[in-house]
Design a protein around this motif. Structure first.
Motif, PDB file in Angstrom:
ATOM      1  N   ASP A 301     -70.126 -32.275 -32.316  1.00 24.28           N
ATOM      2  CA  ASP A 301     -71.413 -31.576 -32.280  1.00 24.28           C
ATOM      3  C   ASP A 301     -72.542 -32.521 -31.868  1.00 24.28           C
ATOM      4  OD1 ASP A 301     -70.592 -29.052 -32.764  1.00 24.28           O
ATOM      5  OD2 ASP A 301     -70.954 -29.097 -34.925  1.00 24.28           O
ATOM      6  N   ALA A 302     -72.450 -33.769 -32.342  1.00 26.56           N
ATOM      7  CA  ALA A 302     -73.493 -34.735 -31.994  1.00 26.56           C
ATOM      8  C   ALA A 302     -73.503 -34.992 -30.493  1.00 26.56           C
ATOM      9  CB  ALA A 302     -73.254 -36.040 -32.775  1.00 26.56           C
ATOM     10  N   VAL A 303     -72.313 -35.127 -29.904  1.00 32.79           N
ATOM     11  CA  VAL A 303     -72.234 -35.346 -28.446  1.00 32.79           C
ATOM     12  C   VAL A 303     -72.729 -34.107 -27.702  1.00 32.79           C
ATOM     13  CG1 VAL A 303     -70.652 -35.760 -26.525  1.00 32.79           C
ATOM     14  CG2 VAL A 303     -70.407 -37.054 -28.646  1.00 32.79           C
ATOM     15  N   LEU A 304     -72.367 -32.940 -28.230  1.00 31.39           N
ATOM     16  CA  LEU A 304     -72.826 -31.693 -27.604  1.00 31.39           C
ATOM     17  C   LEU A 304     -74.359 -31.635 -27.587  1.00 31.39           C
ATOM     18  CD1 LEU A 304     -72.185 -28.858 -26.464  1.00 31.39           C
ATOM     19  CD2 LEU A 304     -72.264 -28.009 -28.812  1.00 31.39           C
ATOM     20  N   ALA A 305     -74.941 -32.071 -28.714  1.00 32.49           N
ATOM     21  CA  ALA A 305     -76.403 -32.061 -28.784  1.00 32.49           C
ATOM     22  C   ALA A 305     -77.002 -32.943 -27.696  1.00 32.49           C
ATOM     23  CB  ALA A 305     -76.855 -32.530 -30.163  1.00 32.49           C
ATOM     24  N   ASP A 306     -76.377 -34.121 -27.471  1.00 32.99           N
ATOM     25  CA  ASP A 306     -76.875 -35.029 -26.438  1.00 32.99           C
ATOM     26  C   ASP A 306     -76.714 -34.419 -25.045  1.00 32.99           C
ATOM     27  OD1 ASP A 306     -77.589 -36.774 -28.342  1.00 32.99           O
ATOM     28  OD2 ASP A 306     -75.827 -38.056 -28.147  1.00 32.99           O
ATOM     29  N   LEU A 307     -75.519 -33.839 -24.826  1.00 34.22           N
ATOM     30  CA  LEU A 307     -75.272 -33.202 -23.524  1.00 34.22           C
ATOM     31  C   LEU A 307     -76.306 -32.106 -23.256  1.00 34.22           C
ATOM     32  CD1 LEU A 307     -71.400 -32.749 -23.203  1.00 34.22           C
ATOM     33  CD2 LEU A 307     -72.908 -34.036 -21.681  1.00 34.22           C
ATOM     34  N   TYR A 308     -76.614 -31.362 -24.288  1.00 33.99           N
ATOM     35  CA  TYR A 308     -77.586 -30.278 -24.148  1.00 33.99           C
ATOM     36  C   TYR A 308     -78.973 -30.839 -23.849  1.00 33.99           C
ATOM     37  CZ  TYR A 308     -80.649 -26.426 -25.345  1.00 33.99           C
ATOM     38  OH  TYR A 308     -81.616 -25.468 -25.312  1.00 33.99           O
ATOM     39  N   ALA A 309     -79.310 -31.934 -24.570  1.00 33.84           N
ATOM     40  CA  ALA A 309     -80.620 -32.550 -24.339  1.00 33.84           C
ATOM     41  C   ALA A 309     -80.737 -33.046 -22.904  1.00 33.84           C
ATOM     42  CB  ALA A 309     -80.820 -33.705 -25.323  1.00 33.84           C
ATOM     43  N   LEU A 310     -79.647 -33.654 -22.399  1.00 27.48           N
ATOM     44  CA  LEU A 310     -79.645 -34.136 -21.003  1.00 27.48           C
ATOM     45  C   LEU A 310     -79.787 -32.963 -20.046  1.00 27.48           C
ATOM     46  CD1 LEU A 310     -76.821 -36.819 -21.252  1.00 27.48           C
ATOM     47  CD2 LEU A 310     -79.247 -37.226 -20.812  1.00 27.48           C
ATOM     48  N   ALA A 311     -79.036 -31.885 -20.311  1.00 24.04           N
ATOM     49  CA  ALA A 311     -79.089 -30.710 -19.431  1.00 24.04           C
ATOM     50  C   ALA A 311     -80.489 -30.105 -19.462  1.00 24.04           C
ATOM     51  CB  ALA A 311     -78.049 -29.676 -19.880  1.00 24.04           C
ATOM     52  N   ALA A 312     -81.118 -30.099 -20.656  1.00 16.77           N
ATOM     53  CA  ALA A 312     -82.448 -29.494 -20.778  1.00 16.77           C
ATOM     54  C   ALA A 312     -83.470 -30.251 -19.931  1.00 16.77           C
ATOM     55  CB  ALA A 312     -82.884 -29.492 -22.247  1.00 16.77           C
ATOM     56  N   GLN A 313     -83.284 -31.573 -19.777  1.00 16.08           N
ATOM     57  CA  GLN A 313     -84.201 -32.346 -18.946  1.00 16.08           C
ATOM     58  C   GLN A 313     -84.073 -31.978 -17.476  1.00 16.08           C
ATOM     59  OE1 GLN A 313     -83.251 -36.389 -19.884  1.00 16.08           O
ATOM     60  NE2 GLN A 313     -84.039 -36.190 -21.977  1.00 16.08           N
ATOM     61  N   HIS A 314     -82.925 -31.393 -17.105  1.00 15.78           N
ATOM     62  CA  HIS A 314     -82.708 -30.965 -15.723  1.00 15.78           C
ATOM     63  C   HIS A 314     -82.745 -29.459 -15.615  1.00 15.78           C
ATOM     64  CE1 HIS A 314     -81.006 -35.024 -15.992  1.00 15.78           C
ATOM     65  NE2 HIS A 314     -81.377 -35.145 -14.713  1.00 15.78           N
ATOM     66  N   GLY A 315     -83.544 -28.805 -16.438  1.00 11.08           N
ATOM     67  CA  GLY A 315     -83.681 -27.351 -16.352  1.00 11.08           C
ATOM     68  C   GLY A 315     -82.450 -26.608 -16.801  1.00 11.08           C
ATOM     69  N   GLU A 316     -81.814 -27.133 -17.811  1.00 12.81           N
ATOM     70  CA  GLU A 316     -80.636 -26.507 -18.406  1.00 12.81           C
ATOM     71  C   GLU A 316     -79.548 -26.224 -17.389  1.00 12.81           C
ATOM     72  OE1 GLU A 316     -81.180 -23.365 -21.159  1.00 12.81           O
ATOM     73  OE2 GLU A 316     -82.266 -24.648 -22.550  1.00 12.81           O
ATOM     74  N   THR A 317     -79.405 -27.135 -16.430  1.00 11.45           N
ATOM     75  CA  THR A 317     -78.350 -26.920 -15.447  1.00 11.45           C
ATOM     76  C   THR A 317     -76.998 -27.335 -16.016  1.00 11.45           C
ATOM     77  OG1 THR A 317     -77.495 -27.622 -13.308  1.00 11.45           O
ATOM     78  CG2 THR A 317     -78.873 -29.185 -14.449  1.00 11.45           C
ATOM     79  N   THR A 318     -75.954 -26.633 -15.614  1.00 10.97           N
ATOM     80  CA  THR A 318     -74.610 -26.988 -16.043  1.00 10.97           C
ATOM     81  C   THR A 318     -73.861 -27.710 -14.926  1.00 10.97           C
ATOM     82  OG1 THR A 318     -73.754 -24.887 -15.282  1.00 10.97           O
ATOM     83  CG2 THR A 318     -74.456 -25.005 -17.582  1.00 10.97           C
ATOM     84  N   GLU A 319     -74.542 -27.925 -13.779  1.00  9.16           N
ATOM     85  CA  GLU A 319     -73.863 -28.501 -12.618  1.00  9.16           C
ATOM     86  C   GLU A 319     -73.922 -30.017 -12.623  1.00  9.16           C
ATOM     87  OE1 GLU A 319     -72.156 -26.503 -10.729  1.00  9.16           O
ATOM     88  OE2 GLU A 319     -72.943 -24.911 -12.029  1.00  9.16           O
ATOM     89  N   TYR A 320     -74.989 -30.585 -13.175  1.00  9.17           N
ATOM     90  CA  TYR A 320     -75.227 -32.008 -13.046  1.00  9.17           C
ATOM     91  C   TYR A 320     -74.428 -32.783 -14.103  1.00  9.17           C
ATOM     92  CZ  TYR A 320     -77.858 -36.190 -11.980  1.00  9.17           C
ATOM     93  OH  TYR A 320     -78.209 -37.448 -11.599  1.00  9.17           O
ATOM     94  N   GLY A 321     -73.592 -33.733 -13.676  1.00  7.49           N
ATOM     95  CA  GLY A 321     -72.767 -34.505 -14.612  1.00  7.49           C
ATOM     96  C   GLY A 321     -73.489 -35.742 -15.118  1.00  7.49           C
ATOM     97  N   HIS A 322     -73.184 -36.101 -16.370  1.00  3.21           N
ATOM     98  CA  HIS A 322     -73.774 -37.305 -16.945  1.00  3.21           C
ATOM     99  C   HIS A 322     -72.673 -38.284 -17.305  1.00  3.21           C
ATOM    100  CE1 HIS A 322     -77.505 -35.059 -17.195  1.00  3.21           C
ATOM    101  NE2 HIS A 322     -76.782 -34.056 -17.665  1.00  3.21           N
ATOM    102  N   PRO A 323     -72.868 -39.581 -17.023  1.00  2.00           N
ATOM    103  CA  PRO A 323     -71.804 -40.556 -17.262  1.00  2.00           C
ATOM    104  C   PRO A 323     -71.529 -40.730 -18.763  1.00  2.00           C
ATOM    105  CG  PRO A 323     -73.621 -41.520 -15.990  1.00  2.00           C
ATOM    106  CD  PRO A 323     -74.073 -40.191 -16.433  1.00  2.00           C
ATOM    107  N   VAL A 324     -70.269 -41.017 -19.047  1.00  2.00           N
ATOM    108  CA  VAL A 324     -69.873 -41.248 -20.447  1.00  2.00           C
ATOM    109  C   VAL A 324     -70.693 -42.386 -21.051  1.00  2.00           C
ATOM    110  CG1 VAL A 324     -67.959 -41.946 -21.927  1.00  2.00           C
ATOM    111  CG2 VAL A 324     -67.550 -40.398 -20.023  1.00  2.00           C
ATOM    112  N   ALA A 325     -70.981 -43.404 -20.221  1.00  2.10           N
ATOM    113  CA  ALA A 325     -71.733 -44.567 -20.714  1.00  2.10           C
ATOM    114  C   ALA A 325     -73.090 -44.147 -21.281  1.00  2.10           C
ATOM    115  CB  ALA A 325     -71.930 -45.579 -19.592  1.00  2.10           C
ATOM    116  N   VAL A 326     -73.740 -43.171 -20.630  1.00  5.77           N
ATOM    117  CA  VAL A 326     -75.036 -42.687 -21.119  1.00  5.77           C
ATOM    118  C   VAL A 326     -74.868 -42.045 -22.493  1.00  5.77           C
ATOM    119  CG1 VAL A 326     -76.862 -40.995 -20.710  1.00  5.77           C
ATOM    120  CG2 VAL A 326     -75.971 -42.348 -18.815  1.00  5.77           C
TER     121      VAL A 326
END
Lengths: 378, 370
Positions: A301-326
């Motif tokens: 859930d914690a990782v999901l929260a981060d993924l969501y936060a990252l997606a929200a910065q890009h307009g809630e897009t589901t297309e843009y990938g984020h590196p595991v390192a981030v």
């Protein structure tokens, strides 16, 4: 000796069959009635009763000159009963607490019993031989008549348990309520304690006064781990008690002069250990597994929260990938992020858009909103 | 009385006092049955250490046994801490298991272990004088007496040096923790003391009778005093007296010395329970009987005051009327009136009428208001 041979011996060897039947019966009765002692936090009352029975055994023999089991058992029961009365009397009439009262009764009665046994040993008759087996128990001394006595008295005790089931249950779980609906609590208490005395004294010959209390407590404590229902607990404890009884009798009958009592008690203790570790819900293993799965779910859930936060910065897009390192950097720890991602992927909440590039899915956004945003469903 | 008798009695007294001192704190901390658990499981330590050193007199046996005792306390707490079983059940599960292993080992290797099961239960105080401590060919007395004497001195010193800590942790563990003492540390240090004492006493009186010596004298003393120093002295005294009387009882009956000592601690406890000046059963019964008469006396005076000077005073204020009005038995009514007369609260005229004295009137008025 192979298992087959053992089974054959158990079924067809007259002595062993008799002994095993006897120890099974006393184990079952002690197990069933022990449940109430354990639930009522009276585990050590059994210890006091068993030790307090010793002077009764010696006196019964001295007075009648007979080593007949029913007489000795009767003596044991009377003296065990008097012991419990002493405990009750001391607690009621003074500021001595129950623990000290139990300790005094068990050790002083036992000391008195040993004094009486020295008289018994001085009797020239051969009949006195073997009264010491009552200390640590020797199931091999059980004769067919003794087993009939154990089974008969034990069955009567279990029958009374079944008849007064409702009363005993109420006494164990909510005596104040019981009293308020008109249950004669004191009398029910006396009856239940008397049944406990019966369960203990029929086991003394095979298990001994020193360790009989363990056979009352151990099967009940083991059974408690597997169920929350009193009925199932009593049945299970009776079964486990019988199992320990048969096992101990068989092992000690294999020779080597091992007293039966310790063998039976050790068997029952092993059953307790197994139950504490492996029982489905209350067991320690189940607890560890539960704790681990909770920890992993929270990590995911914690990782999901981060993924969501990252997606929200890009307009809630589901297309843009984020590196595991981030993600690792956001979590502030190295390990566990991949596992959390794999878990999220399995649940369809995240997906790998490129090599090492992760994004939240629509379902993931949905869940993240529900869980993490104020006003969510969960 | 032979010299051997003197030595046995001396040992019995030292054992009894050594047990009674830590026993005081066990009783106060409501951990009396921990002594039962410890005294049983130390046997396993003795047996296991024997397998290692193969010498029944080796000091390692004592150390291993005491360690097993502390381990038992730890195991009970560990099991209780899992919250899968209650504390009483935890005690009742741990020590029988350890004791069973020890008994099985002893009976399995009975030939090589010079410990028989009778000794485990009875101890060997009667044989103690025959095992001497010799240094350089000089006889210094029974070995057991030296060991137990050392334990007694250790117990006395520990209690004197750590009196404040023990007292504080016993009566208010929370305050002790707040003041910077560690109740857990004190607890385990104390349990080590109990284990060591149990090991020493085990040799003399066996595993179960140790419990009698540890619990019964302090419990008896607890009925006689409220002060900790008195409790400690009294417990030691009661233990010593029980030991000596027990010894002579055993001599008279030609019975087990350890068993008689335990029986005597029980007898002294029973005497204290019945006849203790304030807390005894007899004192309680007498106090209640007296209070009943005193209370009835107050009722009587209020009754007399109520009817005083009234038209029915001649009928109401008579001893025989009380039976009807207050439902007292004739005997009880007589006792109450006599009590009030003795106290100078009431006087009886020739005709049997009851009149309040000025003191009685004031008393009755006062009572009616409060």
């Amino acid at each position: 000796m192979t298992l087959g041979e053992l089974l054959q011996l158990l079924l067809f060897d007259y002595t062993l069959r008799t002994v095993a039947l006897g120890t099974a019966a006393l184990g079952a009765v002690a197990g069933a009635l022990g449940c109430f002692a354990v639930l009522r936090r009276q585990s050590l009352v059994g210890d006091a009763i068993a030790h307090a029975a010793l002077p009764g055994i010696g006196l019964a023999f001295l007075l009648t000159g007979m080593r007949a089991t029913p007489i000795l058992v009767l003596g044991a029961a009377i003296s065990g009963w008097i012991g419990t009365l002493f405990v009750l009397g001391i607690v009621r009439s003074s500021r001595i607490r129950e623990d000290a009262a139990l300790g005094i009764v068990l050790s002083v009665f036992f000391g008195l019993g040993l004094v009486i046994l020295t008289f018994v040993q001085r009797r020239p008759t051969a009949a006195q031989a073997g009264l010491e087996t009552f200390l640590f128990g020797q199931a091999a001394t059980l004769l067919a008549g003794d087993v009939v006595l154990i089974v008969g008295v034990g069955a009567a005790a279990l029958l009374l348990l079944a008849l007064f089931w409702k009363e005993f249950k109420l006494l164990s779980f909510d005596p104040e309520f019981g009293a308020s609906v008109g249950l004669p609590i004191t009398r029910v208490d006396i009856l239940l304690t008397s049944l406990l005395v019966v369960a203990i004294v029929i086991g003394l010959q095979a298990v001994g006064v020193v360790l009989m209390s363990a056979l009352v407590v151990a099967p009940a404590a083991a059974a408690r781990q597997w169920t929350d229902s009193l009925g199932i607990m009593v049945l299970l404890a009776a079964f486990l008690g019988a199992l320990a009884g048969v096992g101990g009798a068989v092992i000690s009958s294999l020779g080597g002069g091992i007293p039966t009592g310790p063998t039976i008690v050790l068997g029952a203790s092993v059953l307790v250990g197994i139950s504490l570790l492996f029982a489905p819900r209350r067991g320690m293993l189940a607890g560890l597994l539960r704790e681990r799965s909770t920890r992993r779910r929270l990590a995911a859930d914690a990782v999901l929260a981060d993924l969501y936060a990252l997606a929200a910065q890009h307009g809630e897009t589901t297309e843009y990938g984020h590196p595991v390192a981030v993600l690792r950097a956001m979590q502030g720890r190295g390990g566990g992020v991949e596992r959390a991602l794999a878990r999220l992927e399995a649940r369809g909440l995240a997906r790998e858009v490129g090599a090492g590039q992760w994004s939240v899915t629509e379902a993931g956004i949905e869940r993240a909103r529900n869980v993490f945003l104020p006003g969510g469903d969960e | 009385m032979t010299w051997i008798d003197v030595e046995i009695q001396l040992l019995a007294v030292v054992v009894a006092v050594s047990c009674a001192l830590p026993g005081v704190f066990l009783v106060l901390r409501r951990m009396a049955l921990m002594s039962d658990a410890i005294s049983h499981s130390i046997l396993l330590g003795i047996v296991l250490a024997f397998f290692v050193v193969e010498d029944i007199t080796h000091p390692l046996l004592v150390v291993a046994a005491a360690a097993t005792g502390v381990l038992t306390v730890g195991l009970v707490e560990l099991l209780h801490r899992t919250r899968k079983v209650k504390e009483d059940a935890a005690i009742a599960l741990v020590f029988p298991a350890l004791f069973s292993i020890a008994v099985i080992l002893i009976s399995r290797y009975a030939g090589s272990v010079h410990l028989d099961l009778d000794a485990v239960l009875l101890g060997e105080i009667a044989f103690a004088p025959f095992r001497r401590l010799e240094v350089g060919g000089m006889d210094l007395g029974p070995r057991g007496l030296w060991l137990m004497g050392a334990i007694l001195i250790l117990n006395v010193l520990t209690i004197l040096l750590f009196y404040k800590e023990l007292k504080l942790c016993t009566f208010d563990a929370g305050l002790a923790a707040a003041l910077g003492f560690s109740p857990v540390l004190v607890h385990y240090a104390f349990m080590t003391l109990v284990s060591g004492t149990a090991v020493g006493a085990f040799d003399s009186v066996g595993s179960i009778l140790v419990v009698a010596l540890m619990i019964a004298p302090p419990a008896a003393a607890y009925l006689l005093t409220d002060r900790l120093p008195h409790l400690l002295l009294l417990s030691g005294g009661i233990g010593a007296a029980s030991a000596v009387v027990g010894f002579w009882l055993a001599r008279g009956l030609d019975a087990s010395i350890a068993g008689s000592m335990a029986t005597m601690t029980g007898v002294t406890f029973l005497l204290a329970l019945l006849f203790a000046p304030d807390r005894g059963v007899v004192a309680g019964v007498r106090r209640r009987a007296r209070q009943r008469v005193e209370f009835a006396g107050e009722m009587l005076m209020i009754h007399v005051l109520n009817h005083e000077g009234g038209v029915r005073a001649r009928v109401e204020n008579r001893e025989d009327h009380l039976q009807e009005h207050l439902r007292w038995s004739p005997d009880f009514a007589r006792r109450v009136v006599r009590h009030a007369e003795r106290e100078g609260l009431i006087i009886r005229t020739q005709g049997g009428e009851l009149h309040l004295t000025p003191l009685g009137r004031e008393f009755a008025r006062h009572r009616m208001i409060h």
